[in-house]
Design a protein around this motif. Structure first.
Motif, short mmCIF file in Angstrom:
data_model
loop_
_atom_site.label_atom_id
_atom_site.label_comp_id
_atom_site.label_asym_id
_atom_site.label_seq_id
_atom_site.Cartn_x
_atom_site.Cartn_y
_atom_site.Cartn_z
N ALA A 193 0.85 -1.21 0.00
CA ALA A 193 0.00 0.00 0.00
C ALA A 193 0.88 1.25 0.00
O ALA A 193 0.60 2.22 -0.71
N MET A 194 1.98 1.21 0.77
CA MET A 194 2.90 2.35 0.81
C MET A 194 3.54 2.58 -0.56
O MET A 194 3.65 3.71 -1.03
N MET A 195 3.94 1.49 -1.21
CA MET A 195 4.58 1.60 -2.52
C MET A 195 3.59 2.13 -3.56
O MET A 195 3.93 2.94 -4.42
N ARG A 196 2.33 1.68 -3.45
CA ARG A 196 1.29 2.12 -4.39
C ARG A 196 1.05 3.62 -4.23
O ARG A 196 0.91 4.35 -5.20
N GLU A 197 1.04 4.05 -2.97
CA GLU A 197 0.80 5.47 -2.71
C GLU A 197 1.97 6.32 -3.24
O GLU A 197 1.78 7.39 -3.80
N GLN A 198 3.18 5.80 -3.12
CA GLN A 198 4.36 6.54 -3.54
C GLN A 198 4.54 6.55 -5.06
O GLN A 198 4.87 7.56 -5.65
N PHE A 199 4.32 5.38 -5.70
CA PHE A 199 4.67 5.27 -7.12
C PHE A 199 3.46 5.16 -8.06
O PHE A 199 3.63 5.09 -9.27
N GLY A 200 2.25 5.12 -7.49
CA GLY A 200 1.03 5.16 -8.29
C GLY A 200 0.96 4.11 -9.38
O GLY A 200 1.18 2.92 -9.15
N LYS A 201 0.72 4.60 -10.63
CA LYS A 201 0.47 3.70 -11.75
C LYS A 201 1.69 2.81 -12.06
O LYS A 201 1.53 1.65 -12.45
N ALA A 202 2.88 3.38 -11.86
CA ALA A 202 4.09 2.59 -12.15
C ALA A 202 4.10 1.33 -11.28
O ALA A 202 4.47 0.24 -11.74
N TYR A 203 3.65 1.47 -10.01
CA TYR A 203 3.62 0.29 -9.12
C TYR A 203 2.48 -0.64 -9.49
O TYR A 203 2.63 -1.86 -9.45
N GLU A 204 1.32 -0.05 -9.87
CA GLU A 204 0.17 -0.87 -10.31
C GLU A 204 0.60 -1.77 -11.48
O GLU A 204 0.32 -2.96 -11.49
N ASP A 205 1.28 -1.15 -12.46
CA ASP A 205 1.71 -1.89 -13.65
C ASP A 205 2.71 -2.98 -13.26
O ASP A 205 2.67 -4.10 -13.79
N TYR A 206 3.61 -2.61 -12.34
CA TYR A 206 4.62 -3.58 -11.87
C TYR A 206 3.92 -4.77 -11.19
O TYR A 206 4.28 -5.93 -11.43
N ALA A 208 0.98 -5.86 -11.81
CA ALA A 208 0.26 -6.63 -12.82
C ALA A 208 1.17 -7.63 -13.52
O ALA A 208 0.71 -8.70 -13.94
N ARG A 209 2.46 -7.29 -13.66
CA ARG A 209 3.34 -8.20 -14.41
C ARG A 209 4.27 -9.03 -13.51
O ARG A 209 5.02 -9.87 -14.00
N SER A 210 4.21 -8.82 -12.17
CA SER A 210 5.11 -9.57 -11.28
C SER A 210 4.33 -10.40 -10.26
O SER A 210 3.18 -10.09 -9.94
N GLY A 211 4.98 -11.44 -9.73
CA GLY A 211 4.39 -12.22 -8.65
C GLY A 211 4.96 -11.75 -7.32
O GLY A 211 5.93 -11.01 -7.28
N ARG A 212 4.33 -12.20 -6.20
CA ARG A 212 4.84 -11.75 -4.90
C ARG A 212 6.15 -12.45 -4.53
O ARG A 212 7.16 -11.80 -4.27
N LEU A 213 6.13 -13.77 -4.49
CA LEU A 213 7.32 -14.53 -4.05
C LEU A 213 7.99 -15.28 -5.19
O LEU A 213 9.18 -15.58 -5.13
#
Ligand code: SAH
Length: 218
Positions: A193-206, A208-213
């Motif tokens: 949530a912190m990363m989403r707030e800081q980087f917005g759409k760039a983090y959303e896109d990231y 969408a294309r990456s897994g957690r672990l």
């Protein structure tokens, strides 16, 4: 000054426990030596990054109290085995394993420690022990972060999952994975949530294309 003395005292206790635990290796089994080596390795790997990042200017921290409790829990879960291996105080809860179990644990540690180091290297100045944003924070999406958002947690999960394979005790072997499991489940949502707030759409896109672990399959 007080912090330096406390850190020095803790380092001395750590070294004393390591020596005592090594002394007792014939009783604890040689898997315990691989476990102790991995504990030493994670501290050695982290030290230069921790030192470099002391110069960071922090602009945002999240969930400070919760984070303090979670980090303390994980420290207890991770270091409890060393106290046990050094003293044998939890021996009543020991179990035995087939000969190949510590071999599997020790072999798995090698790529795991590499991933632990690589994730620190790729995050560089953006890495921190607590969940925080620094001045000039950059969203890292290359190296081991290309298709996985939490490769450092992948490495820490693997390290803790090897603990019961190397420390054959129901309490000291399972303390690490249980403590980290609790931390992982609570921390990842507010870190993201912190990363989403800081980087917005760039983090959303990231996301969408990456897994957690592990990387996404499709
Ligand atoms: N969860 C990550 C990083 C753990 S370190 C992993 O498991 O690999 C925690 C800090 O790393 C957080 O304070 C956050 O600011 C930073 N961080 C996490 N992912 C990042 C990324 N992709 N780019 C830059 N900083 C990141």
């Amino acid at each position: 000054m007080i912090k330096t003395v406390a850190q020095g005292a803790l380092a001395l206790v750590f070294i004393a426990l390591l020596i005592a635990a090594l002394w007792r290796a014939p009783i604890n089994g040689w898997g315990s030596v691989a476990f102790l080596a991995s504990m030493l390795a994670i501290n050695v790997i982290r030290a230069p990054f921790q030192k470099a990042n002391q110069a960071n200017v922090i602009t945002g921290k999240t969930q400070v109290t919760k984070e303090g409790i979670l980090l303390a829990l994980v420290a207890i879960g991770g270091y409890l085995p060393i106290v046990h291996l050094a003293t044998g105080w939890l021996s009543f809860a020991n179990y035995s394993v087939p000969f190949w179990v510590p071999i599997l644990g020790a072999v798995t540690l090698v790529p795991t420690l590499y991933l632990f180091w690589r994730s620190h290297k790729d995050l560089g100045r953006n890495w921190s022990v607590t969940t925080e944003i620094r001045e000039e924070h950059v969203l890292v999406t290359n190296g081991v972060y290309k298709s996985v958002r939490h490769p450092m947690y992948t490495a820490i999960w693997l390290l803790f999952l090897m603990q019961p394979l190397l420390v054959h005790n129901w309490i000291a072997g399972l303390s690490g994975p249980i403590a980290f499991g609790i931390m992982y489940v609570i921390r990842v949502p507010y870190e993201e949530a912190m990363m989403r707030e800081q980087f917005g759409k760039a983090y959303e896109d990231y996301c969408a294309r990456s897994g957690r672990l592990v990387p996404k399959l499709l």
